[in-house]
Design a protein around this motif. Structure first.
Motif, mmCIF file in Angstrom:
data_model
loop_
_atom_site.group_PDB
_atom_site.id
_atom_site.type_symbol
_atom_site.label_atom_id
_atom_site.label_comp_id
_atom_site.label_asym_id
_atom_site.label_seq_id
_atom_site.Cartn_x
_atom_site.Cartn_y
_atom_site.Cartn_z
ATOM 1 N N GLU A 157 -5.714 -2.247 4.320
ATOM 2 C CA GLU A 157 -6.420 -1.236 3.521
ATOM 3 C C GLU A 157 -6.400 -1.618 2.042
ATOM 4 O OE1 GLU A 157 -4.841 2.660 4.113
ATOM 5 O OE2 GLU A 157 -5.311 2.704 6.252
ATOM 6 N N ARG A 158 -5.234 -2.067 1.568
ATOM 7 C CA ARG A 158 -5.100 -2.461 0.163
ATOM 8 C C ARG A 158 -6.021 -3.637 -0.159
ATOM 9 N NH1 ARG A 158 -1.295 -1.696 -3.773
ATOM 10 N NH2 ARG A 158 -0.861 -3.371 -5.255
ATOM 11 N N LYS A 161 -9.746 -2.630 -0.268
ATOM 12 C CA LYS A 161 -10.141 -1.952 -1.504
ATOM 13 C C LYS A 161 -10.282 -2.944 -2.653
ATOM 14 C CE LYS A 161 -6.890 1.213 -1.333
ATOM 15 N NZ LYS A 161 -6.065 2.394 -1.675
ATOM 16 N N GLU A 404 1.187 -0.013 -1.534
ATOM 17 C CA GLU A 404 0.037 0.778 -1.077
ATOM 18 C C GLU A 404 0.494 2.062 -0.405
ATOM 19 O OE1 GLU A 404 -4.106 1.507 -0.495
ATOM 20 O OE2 GLU A 404 -3.012 0.104 -1.772
ATOM 21 N N ASN A 408 -0.630 5.499 -2.286
ATOM 22 C CA ASN A 408 -1.799 6.154 -1.695
ATOM 23 C C ASN A 408 -1.486 7.028 -0.487
ATOM 24 O OD1 ASN A 408 -4.254 5.110 -3.244
ATOM 25 N ND2 ASN A 408 -3.141 3.230 -2.812
#
Length: 428
Positions: A157-158, A161, A404, A408
């Motif tokens: 996910e990191r 992005k 992350e 988040n």
């Protein structure tokens, strides 16, 4: 009880309620064959559910509310999109509700079916007074497989992005990966404090211009220090004046306008991190390496990747200087291992991932993750806090994922969207 609909979504999805003798509020038996798939877009909360109510097997959607009366507060009774709801799941049934056609909606009330221990764990996670992360008292109990699987997902996910910014720059550069890599690498040379002026420098000084002068280290240094704005002042030493003379010629040739020198920050930096030293190192790298990104794509061994940034001697002037015209004790100004690993982590690993995803060549994505596995973990307060909680971190793969996770998920108490939080809540 104090909770949001998210908690009920979690309870319903994982069937964490007392399932003995389920009945609707009107007394019909209920068998949940499939709770459905969570819907995060407009419409009912769970789709494609299969529920047996009485003797009839229904296929359709499930809507969830804290109170049954929320159905009317949300005006679902006037929205035909909710006519295919087959079951209304609520914590408290305070009002019978109907579809747009006036049909009474079957309702399951969970008020007395949620285990007190489950709610206690949830309340402790989301509303507790923790110092570091919501699950700080329990995260050390999570098994290695769960933690590893979740950290891998969070790390991806990191990277996804960050990759979005790479692709945005790539599009601005009309698909030129070498130029895009050059600009991001320059930004990384700024090491956060001077990241922006380094990026501005790279965008004002295209790599194609530097490649025309690859055989003249002096001209490359002149272009870099000149465009950075460090050659605009009156200078005493021979070396910076030689750079200034070269830059004045090249500036006219290419129509360049230098950056304002005030953009560069020296305050609270160790001398080895002064922008003048980083610019000297950057000039040495550019002089040594052509088509650097192409080389990165060809090399998979971390030792060989490090070698791209080692043995790059800066001009001898900097051995006794940290700034122009200010002499200092002799010291080496070549890049250290920690700085090189930072570049590998923040630029090379990211670009391998971005290139692999953009080109749909997963081998580069795998190489990106493998590179992070071979780099040591970063050292900062967040990683230290996790270490104190029993989450030991050895590699950049783990430390990047934990950053992350903290920034988040933990900071926003997204425990119900976190596999660690889910595992803790299931331990009832």
């Amino acid at each position: 009880m104090l909770f949001t609909e998210d908690f009920l979504y979690h309870v319903w999805k994982f069937r964490l309620y007392d399932r003995d003798q389920l009945r609707t509020t009107t007394g019909e038996t209920i068998e949940v064959i499939n709770p459905g798939t969570r819907n995060t877009n407009a419409g009912a909360d769970f789709q494609q559910a299969r529920i047996k109510i009485g003797d009839t097997l229904w296929a359709g959607n499930v809507e969830i509310h804290v109170a049954a009366s929320d159905w009317q507060k949300h005006n679902h009774q006037q929205d035909r999109a909710y006519d295919n709801v087959i079951l209304h799941v609520v914590y408290r049934n305070d009002l019978p509700v109907e579809t747009t056609e006036g049909n009474l909606l079957p309702t399951l009330e969970l008020e007395h079916r949620i285990p007190a221990e489950l709610y206690g764990r949830y309340h402790s996670l989301v509303y507790g007074e923790q110092k570091v992360i919501p699950c700080e008292s329990a995260i050390h109990t999570i098994d290695d497989l769960t933690m590893r699987t979740w950290l891998t997902r969070v790390l991806v996910e990191r990277l996804e992005k960050k990759s979005a910014f790479v692709i945005q720059t790539l599009n601005q550069n009309r698909g030129d990966w070498e130029e895009t890599f050059y600009q991001h690498l320059a930004s990384s040379f700024g090491f956060k404090i001077n990241s922006l002026p380094f990026e501005m420098l790279a965008k004002s000084l295209p790599q194609i211009i530097l490649s025309k002068h690859k055989n003249s280290m002096l001209q490359i240094e002149a272009l870099i220090f000149g465009q950075a704005g460090f050659l605009e002042d009156e200078l005493r030493d021979d070396y910076p004046n030689l750079l200034k003379k070269e830059y004045q010629f090249l500036r006219k040739k290419y129509g360049f306008e230098p950056l304002d020198k005030y953009l560069w920050k020296f305050l609270r930096l160790r001398p080895l991190n002064f922008p003048t030293i980083r610019l000297a190192q950057f000039a040495a790298l550019i002089s040594k390496s052509n088509h650097l990104f192409s080389k990165v794509l060809e090399i998979s061994d971390v030792k060989l990747l490090r070698e791209l940034f080692t043995d790059i001697p800066v001009n001898a002037y900097w051995e006794t200087h940290y700034r122009f015209d200010v002499e200092s004790n002799p010291s080496s100004k070549e890049m250290g291992l920690a700085s090189i690993d930072s570049l590998l982590l923040n630029t090379l690993a990211l670009f391998l991932f971005s290139y692999g995803r953009q080109r749909q060549q997963e081998q580069y994505v795998d190489r990106s993750l493998a590179l992070l596995e071979q780099l040591p973990a970063e050292q900062n307060s967040i990683i230290s806090n996790f270490d104190d909680l029993g989450v030991k971190t050895k590699t950049a793969f783990e430390s990047q994922a934990l950053l992350e996770l903290k920034n988040n998920y933990c900071n926003y108490k997204k425990c119900l969207q976190c596999s660690v939080g889910n595992k803790i809540l299931k331990l009832v």
